[in-house]
Design a protein around this motif. Structure first.
Motif, PDB file in Angstrom:
ATOM      1  N   GLU A  74     -57.645  29.389  79.024  1.00  0.00           N
ATOM      2  CA  GLU A  74     -57.302  28.258  79.899  1.00  0.00           C
ATOM      3  C   GLU A  74     -56.313  27.320  79.216  1.00  0.00           C
ATOM      4  O   GLU A  74     -56.266  27.238  77.992  1.00  0.00           O
ATOM      5  N   LYS A  75     -55.551  26.599  80.032  1.00  0.00           N
ATOM      6  CA  LYS A  75     -54.636  25.571  79.515  1.00  0.00           C
ATOM      7  C   LYS A  75     -55.452  24.440  78.909  1.00  0.00           C
ATOM      8  O   LYS A  75     -56.467  24.033  79.456  1.00  0.00           O
ATOM      9  N   THR A  76     -54.963  23.920  77.782  1.00  0.00           N
ATOM     10  CA  THR A  76     -55.587  22.756  77.152  1.00  0.00           C
ATOM     11  C   THR A  76     -54.499  21.776  76.743  1.00  0.00           C
ATOM     12  O   THR A  76     -53.340  22.147  76.563  1.00  0.00           O
ATOM     13  N   ASN A  77     -54.875  20.535  76.600  1.00  0.00           N
ATOM     14  CA  ASN A  77     -53.954  19.483  76.147  1.00  0.00           C
ATOM     15  C   ASN A  77     -52.654  19.487  76.951  1.00  0.00           C
ATOM     16  O   ASN A  77     -51.558  19.465  76.391  1.00  0.00           O
ATOM     17  N   VAL A  78     -52.781  19.489  78.268  1.00  0.00           N
ATOM     18  CA  VAL A  78     -51.607  19.512  79.147  1.00  0.00           C
ATOM     19  C   VAL A  78     -50.907  18.156  79.080  1.00  0.00           C
ATOM     20  O   VAL A  78     -51.535  17.106  79.213  1.00  0.00           O
ATOM     21  N   ARG A  79     -49.599  18.213  78.830  1.00  0.00           N
ATOM     22  CA  ARG A  79     -48.761  17.007  78.803  1.00  0.00           C
ATOM     23  C   ARG A  79     -47.669  17.163  79.836  1.00  0.00           C
ATOM     24  O   ARG A  79     -46.891  18.121  79.795  1.00  0.00           O
ATOM     25  N   ALA A  80     -47.605  16.226  80.760  1.00  0.00           N
ATOM     26  CA  ALA A  80     -46.569  16.259  81.803  1.00  0.00           C
ATOM     27  C   ALA A  80     -45.208  15.942  81.188  1.00  0.00           C
ATOM     28  O   ALA A  80     -45.111  15.213  80.197  1.00  0.00           O
ATOM     29  N   ARG A  81     -44.194  16.498  81.792  1.00  0.00           N
ATOM     30  CA  ARG A  81     -42.812  16.236  81.351  1.00  0.00           C
ATOM     31  C   ARG A  81     -42.511  14.748  81.492  1.00  0.00           C
ATOM     32  O   ARG A  81     -42.820  14.150  82.524  1.00  0.00           O
ATOM     33  N   PRO A  82     -41.943  14.163  80.467  1.00  0.00           N
ATOM     34  CA  PRO A  82     -41.576  12.738  80.575  1.00  0.00           C
ATOM     35  C   PRO A  82     -40.467  12.548  81.620  1.00  0.00           C
ATOM     36  O   PRO A  82     -39.767  13.499  81.969  1.00  0.00           O
ATOM     37  N   PRO A  83     -40.299  11.330  82.101  1.00  0.00           N
ATOM     38  CA  PRO A  83     -39.187  11.064  83.022  1.00  0.00           C
ATOM     39  C   PRO A  83     -37.850  11.455  82.371  1.00  0.00           C
ATOM     40  O   PRO A  83     -37.695  11.377  81.142  1.00  0.00           O
ATOM     41  N   GLU A  84     -36.897  11.870  83.180  1.00  0.00           N
ATOM     42  CA  GLU A  84     -35.605  12.362  82.665  1.00  0.00           C
ATOM     43  C   GLU A  84     -34.883  11.334  81.801  1.00  0.00           C
ATOM     44  O   GLU A  84     -34.192  11.702  80.866  1.00  0.00           O
ATOM     45  N   ASP A  85     -35.062  10.039  82.107  1.00  0.00           N
ATOM     46  CA  ASP A  85     -34.367   9.020  81.303  1.00  0.00           C
ATOM     47  C   ASP A  85     -34.974   8.870  79.905  1.00  0.00           C
ATOM     48  O   ASP A  85     -34.438   8.147  79.067  1.00  0.00           O
ATOM     49  N   GLU A  86     -36.098   9.561  79.635  1.00  0.00           N
ATOM     50  CA  GLU A  86     -36.708   9.553  78.307  1.00  0.00           C
ATOM     51  C   GLU A  86     -36.401  10.828  77.521  1.00  0.00           C
ATOM     52  O   GLU A  86     -36.913  11.017  76.419  1.00  0.00           O
ATOM     53  N   ILE A  87     -35.552  11.690  78.083  1.00  0.00           N
ATOM     54  CA  ILE A  87     -35.158  12.927  77.409  1.00  0.00           C
ATOM     55  C   ILE A  87     -33.660  12.853  77.154  1.00  0.00           C
ATOM     56  O   ILE A  87     -32.876  12.605  78.063  1.00  0.00           O
ATOM     57  N   ASP A  88     -33.257  13.073  75.884  1.00  0.00           N
ATOM     58  CA  ASP A  88     -31.834  12.957  75.548  1.00  0.00           C
ATOM     59  C   ASP A  88     -31.064  14.202  75.992  1.00  0.00           C
ATOM     60  O   ASP A  88     -31.634  15.156  76.519  1.00  0.00           O
ATOM     61  N   GLY A  89     -29.769  14.195  75.771  1.00  0.00           N
ATOM     62  CA  GLY A  89     -28.884  15.277  76.198  1.00  0.00           C
ATOM     63  C   GLY A  89     -29.182  16.618  75.541  1.00  0.00           C
ATOM     64  O   GLY A  89     -28.775  17.670  76.040  1.00  0.00           O
ATOM     65  N   TRP A 103     -39.152  23.219  82.085  1.00  0.00           N
ATOM     66  CA  TRP A 103     -40.541  22.896  81.760  1.00  0.00           C
ATOM     67  C   TRP A 103     -41.016  21.665  82.516  1.00  0.00           C
ATOM     68  O   TRP A 103     -40.447  20.585  82.395  1.00  0.00           O
ATOM     69  N   ASP A 104     -42.086  21.809  83.282  1.00  0.00           N
ATOM     70  CA  ASP A 104     -42.714  20.676  83.974  1.00  0.00           C
ATOM     71  C   ASP A 104     -43.818  20.066  83.118  1.00  0.00           C
ATOM     72  O   ASP A 104     -44.233  18.937  83.340  1.00  0.00           O
ATOM     73  N   TYR A 105     -44.323  20.857  82.180  1.00  0.00           N
ATOM     74  CA  TYR A 105     -45.384  20.398  81.295  1.00  0.00           C
ATOM     75  C   TYR A 105     -45.406  21.256  80.039  1.00  0.00           C
ATOM     76  O   TYR A 105     -44.769  22.305  79.964  1.00  0.00           O
ATOM     77  N   LYS A 106     -46.147  20.780  79.056  1.00  0.00           N
ATOM     78  CA  LYS A 106     -46.430  21.532  77.833  1.00  0.00           C
ATOM     79  C   LYS A 106     -47.940  21.602  77.696  1.00  0.00           C
ATOM     80  O   LYS A 106     -48.659  20.687  78.115  1.00  0.00           O
ATOM     81  N   CYS A 107     -48.410  22.679  77.079  1.00  0.00           N
ATOM     82  CA  CYS A 107     -49.845  22.801  76.867  1.00  0.00           C
ATOM     83  C   CYS A 107     -50.121  23.823  75.783  1.00  0.00           C
ATOM     84  O   CYS A 107     -49.226  24.534  75.333  1.00  0.00           O
ATOM     85  N   GLY A 108     -51.369  23.890  75.401  1.00  0.00           N
ATOM     86  CA  GLY A 108     -51.865  24.954  74.549  1.00  0.00           C
ATOM     87  C   GLY A 108     -52.757  25.843  75.392  1.00  0.00           C
ATOM     88  O   GLY A 108     -52.981  25.573  76.580  1.00  0.00           O
ATOM     89  N   TYR A 109     -53.268  26.893  74.796  1.00  0.00           N
ATOM     90  CA  TYR A 109     -54.217  27.780  75.474  1.00  0.00           C
ATOM     91  C   TYR A 109     -55.359  28.075  74.524  1.00  0.00           C
ATOM     92  O   TYR A 109     -55.146  28.250  73.328  1.00  0.00           O
ATOM     93  N   GLU A 110     -56.564  28.106  75.070  1.00  0.00           N
ATOM     94  CA  GLU A 110     -57.749  28.425  74.285  1.00  0.00           C
ATOM     95  C   GLU A 110     -58.698  29.263  75.125  1.00  0.00           C
ATOM     96  O   GLU A 110     -58.714  29.147  76.349  1.00  0.00           O
ATOM     97  N   LEU A 111     -59.492  30.105  74.450  1.00  0.00           N
ATOM     98  CA  LEU A 111     -60.581  30.782  75.125  1.00  0.00           C
ATOM     99  C   LEU A 111     -61.715  29.779  75.289  1.00  0.00           C
ATOM    100  O   LEU A 111     -62.211  29.239  74.309  1.00  0.00           O
ATOM    101  N   LEU A 112     -62.096  29.531  76.533  1.00  0.00           N
ATOM    102  CA  LEU A 112     -63.147  28.567  76.814  1.00  0.00           C
ATOM    103  C   LEU A 112     -64.271  29.252  77.589  1.00  0.00           C
ATOM    104  O   LEU A 112     -64.010  30.147  78.401  1.00  0.00           O
ATOM    105  N   PRO A 113     -65.517  28.827  77.372  1.00  0.00           N
ATOM    106  CA  PRO A 113     -66.619  29.418  78.122  1.00  0.00           C
ATOM    107  C   PRO A 113     -66.451  29.134  79.614  1.00  0.00           C
ATOM    108  O   PRO A 113     -65.931  28.092  80.005  1.00  0.00           O
ATOM    109  N   LEU A 114     -66.872  30.105  80.435  1.00  0.00           N
ATOM    110  CA  LEU A 114     -66.882  29.851  81.870  1.00  0.00           C
ATOM    111  C   LEU A 114     -67.819  28.688  82.147  1.00  0.00           C
ATOM    112  O   LEU A 114     -68.825  28.533  81.457  1.00  0.00           O
ATOM    113  N   ALA A 115     -67.502  27.910  83.154  1.00  0.00           N
ATOM    114  CA  ALA A 115     -68.377  26.793  83.517  1.00  0.00           C
ATOM    115  C   ALA A 115     -69.758  27.329  83.853  1.00  0.00           C
ATOM    116  O   ALA A 115     -69.901  28.347  84.533  1.00  0.00           O
TER     117      ALA A 115
END
Length: 121
Positions: A74-89, A103-115
């Motif tokens: 599963e995705k973990t530590n999902v970070r949304a893309r910052p606004p475009e004015d916060e990203i340089d050229g 990229w709309d977001y960044k994340c990691g992946y981990e094996l997690l137990p099923l709920a």
């Protein structure tokens, strides 16, 4: 209830979840198929295995496996893309992290137990 009626009553899914944690892997068929119970999985296995017999047994029948899923990736530590004015050229944000245009977001992946469901762990 006939065998045909029993087969049509079996509910299958194509993604594991706490509800659909039992599986059959059929390498020449649908790949992974998930079931609500071991009984449904086992009932469906007869038809899956039978598909490997024509004039004789296809050796790939030995690659069919069944089991119970305990963890999924599963995705973990999902970070949304910052606004475009916060990203340089060059694609870097104010913290020095690189963001490719697509990229709309960044994340990691981990094996997690099923709920847990109904006391299951």
């Amino acid at each position: 209830m006939t065998d045909s009626q029993k087969q049509s009553a079996i509910v299958r899914d194509w993604k594991p979840s706490a509800e659909f944690r039992y599986f059959i892997y059929d390498p020449n068929g649908d790949g992974f198929t998930y079931y609500r119970s071991a009984a449904d999985r086992d009932a469906d296995s007869t038809n899956i295995i039978a598909q490997y017999c024509d004039d004789g047994w296809d050796e790939d029948v030995e690659n069919i496996v069944a089991g119970e899923i305990s963890h999924t990736c599963e995705k973990t530590n999902v970070r949304a893309r910052p606004p475009e004015d916060e990203i340089d050229g060059e694609g870097y944000d104010q913290d020095g992290d690189y963001w490719a245009e697509e990229w709309d977001y960044k994340c990691g992946y981990e094996l997690l137990p099923l709920a847990a469901q109904g006391g299951d762990v």
